[in-house]
Design a protein around this motif. Structure first.
Motif, PDB file in Angstrom:
ATOM      1  N   LYS A  84      -8.891 -36.888 -14.389  1.00  0.00           N
ATOM      2  CA  LYS A  84      -7.759 -37.760 -14.696  1.00  0.00           C
ATOM      3  C   LYS A  84      -6.698 -37.018 -15.509  1.00  0.00           C
ATOM      4  O   LYS A  84      -5.496 -37.175 -15.284  1.00  0.00           O
ATOM      5  CB  LYS A  84      -8.270 -38.978 -15.476  1.00  0.00           C
ATOM      6  CG  LYS A  84      -7.348 -40.135 -15.448  1.00  0.00           C
ATOM      7  CD  LYS A  84      -7.028 -40.508 -14.047  1.00  0.00           C
ATOM      8  CE  LYS A  84      -7.120 -41.983 -13.802  1.00  0.00           C
ATOM      9  NZ  LYS A  84      -6.629 -42.325 -12.481  1.00  0.00           N
ATOM     10  N   LYS A  85      -7.163 -36.187 -16.453  1.00  0.00           N
ATOM     11  CA  LYS A  85      -6.232 -35.412 -17.280  1.00  0.00           C
ATOM     12  C   LYS A  85      -5.356 -34.498 -16.421  1.00  0.00           C
ATOM     13  O   LYS A  85      -4.143 -34.447 -16.583  1.00  0.00           O
ATOM     14  CB  LYS A  85      -7.038 -34.550 -18.271  1.00  0.00           C
ATOM     15  CG  LYS A  85      -6.712 -34.787 -19.699  1.00  0.00           C
ATOM     16  CD  LYS A  85      -7.272 -33.772 -20.644  1.00  0.00           C
ATOM     17  CE  LYS A  85      -8.750 -33.526 -20.493  1.00  0.00           C
ATOM     18  NZ  LYS A  85      -9.279 -32.611 -21.507  1.00  0.00           N
ATOM     19  N   GLU A  87      -4.895 -34.725 -13.210  1.00  0.00           N
ATOM     20  CA  GLU A  87      -4.113 -35.515 -12.262  1.00  0.00           C
ATOM     21  C   GLU A  87      -2.798 -35.939 -12.920  1.00  0.00           C
ATOM     22  O   GLU A  87      -1.728 -35.830 -12.310  1.00  0.00           O
ATOM     23  CB  GLU A  87      -4.912 -36.739 -11.831  1.00  0.00           C
ATOM     24  CG  GLU A  87      -4.214 -37.577 -10.788  1.00  0.00           C
ATOM     25  CD  GLU A  87      -5.072 -38.708 -10.281  1.00  0.00           C
ATOM     26  OE1 GLU A  87      -4.824 -39.139  -9.150  1.00  0.00           O
ATOM     27  OE2 GLU A  87      -5.972 -39.171 -11.012  1.00  0.00           O
ATOM     28  N   GLU A  88      -2.856 -36.370 -14.165  1.00  0.00           N
ATOM     29  CA  GLU A  88      -1.642 -36.742 -14.899  1.00  0.00           C
ATOM     30  C   GLU A  88      -0.729 -35.531 -15.106  1.00  0.00           C
ATOM     31  O   GLU A  88       0.497 -35.635 -14.973  1.00  0.00           O
ATOM     32  CB  GLU A  88      -2.006 -37.369 -16.238  1.00  0.00           C
ATOM     33  CG  GLU A  88      -2.642 -38.735 -16.107  1.00  0.00           C
ATOM     34  CD  GLU A  88      -3.211 -39.272 -17.407  1.00  0.00           C
ATOM     35  OE1 GLU A  88      -2.965 -38.666 -18.477  1.00  0.00           O
ATOM     36  OE2 GLU A  88      -3.913 -40.292 -17.352  1.00  0.00           O
ATOM     37  N   LEU A  91       1.072 -34.811 -11.840  1.00  0.00           N
ATOM     38  CA  LEU A  91       2.153 -35.754 -11.583  1.00  0.00           C
ATOM     39  C   LEU A  91       3.368 -35.472 -12.476  1.00  0.00           C
ATOM     40  O   LEU A  91       4.513 -35.610 -12.032  1.00  0.00           O
ATOM     41  CB  LEU A  91       1.655 -37.186 -11.770  1.00  0.00           C
ATOM     42  CG  LEU A  91       0.611 -37.636 -10.741  1.00  0.00           C
ATOM     43  CD1 LEU A  91       0.061 -39.012 -11.098  1.00  0.00           C
ATOM     44  CD2 LEU A  91       1.173 -37.618  -9.329  1.00  0.00           C
ATOM     45  N   GLN A  92       3.130 -35.057 -13.720  1.00  0.00           N
ATOM     46  CA  GLN A  92       4.243 -34.699 -14.612  1.00  0.00           C
ATOM     47  C   GLN A  92       4.988 -33.466 -14.095  1.00  0.00           C
ATOM     48  O   GLN A  92       6.221 -33.432 -14.100  1.00  0.00           O
ATOM     49  CB  GLN A  92       3.731 -34.450 -16.039  1.00  0.00           C
ATOM     50  CG  GLN A  92       3.279 -35.709 -16.749  1.00  0.00           C
ATOM     51  CD  GLN A  92       4.390 -36.732 -16.876  1.00  0.00           C
ATOM     52  OE1 GLN A  92       5.527 -36.410 -17.191  1.00  0.00           O
ATOM     53  NE2 GLN A  92       4.049 -37.975 -16.604  1.00  0.00           N
ATOM     54  N   SER A 121      -5.358 -38.039  -3.248  1.00  0.00           N
ATOM     55  CA  SER A 121      -5.882 -38.735  -4.418  1.00  0.00           C
ATOM     56  C   SER A 121      -6.622 -40.010  -4.016  1.00  0.00           C
ATOM     57  O   SER A 121      -7.703 -40.303  -4.547  1.00  0.00           O
ATOM     58  CB  SER A 121      -4.723 -39.063  -5.362  1.00  0.00           C
ATOM     59  OG  SER A 121      -5.187 -39.705  -6.512  1.00  0.00           O
TER      60      SER A 121
END
Length: 164
Positions: A84-85, A87-88, A91-92, A121
């Motif tokens: 999740k880390k 993935e964020e 996206l940034q 995803s």
């Protein structure tokens, strides 16, 4: 005329010419350096953020690789938190890459990365849900397709990086 001048005036004239040439050369060098600095700042200022975003996209995506597999192997939810880390982070960096893209080709590649990543995803999350539900065989079968999508996105990110 040169012979009419004495030794002292000749030396002074030569010394003056030497100082004039030295100062002129220094001024030309300073001007040239400032011109080159301006050109370099213009090139680096516009290309560096785009190149950095392209590289960081690859880094954030590569860091995601294998977390679903690690979760399958260990059942430890910490792997999903790590996923999740990154993935964020991906996206940034995708937002930043979109913001600094300048050409139509760059924007097209970024749009394709975005749409493929959404698909990747979703498929990856489906595989993880299957693993969580205990349906490991089906999850493992779908996992290879997810992996192929991952490598396709990596290829797009490389292509994006080469455009810069």
């Amino acid at each position: 005329m040169w012979k009419l001048l004495g030794l002292r005036p000749r030396i002074l004239i030569m010394l003056f010419l030497l100082v004039f040439i030295t100062i002129g050369g220094a001024l030309v060098s300073i001007w040239n350096t400032r011109m080159m600095e301006g050109i370099l700042q213009e090139v680096v200022g516009s290309q560096l953020p785009a190149h950095q975003a392209a590289q960081e996209l690859i880094n954030a995506l590569v860091m995601q690789k294998g977390y679903a597999t690690y979760y399958l192997q260990t059942g430890d939810s910490r792997w999903l938190e790590e996923l999740k880390k990154y993935e964020e982070a991906f996206l940034q960096w995708l937002k930043k890459a979109r913001r600094v893209s300048e050409s139509e080709e760059e924007r097209e590649i970024i749009n394709e990365i975005d749409s493929r990543y959404i698909r990747y995803s979703n498929e990856r999350d489906h595989v993880i849900d299957l693993y969580k539900a205990g349906n490991k065989d089906t999850g493992f079968e779908l996992h290879s397709g997810v992996r192929e999508e991952f490598f396709y996105i990596i290829g797009l990110c490389d292509r994006n990086k080469q455009v810069y």
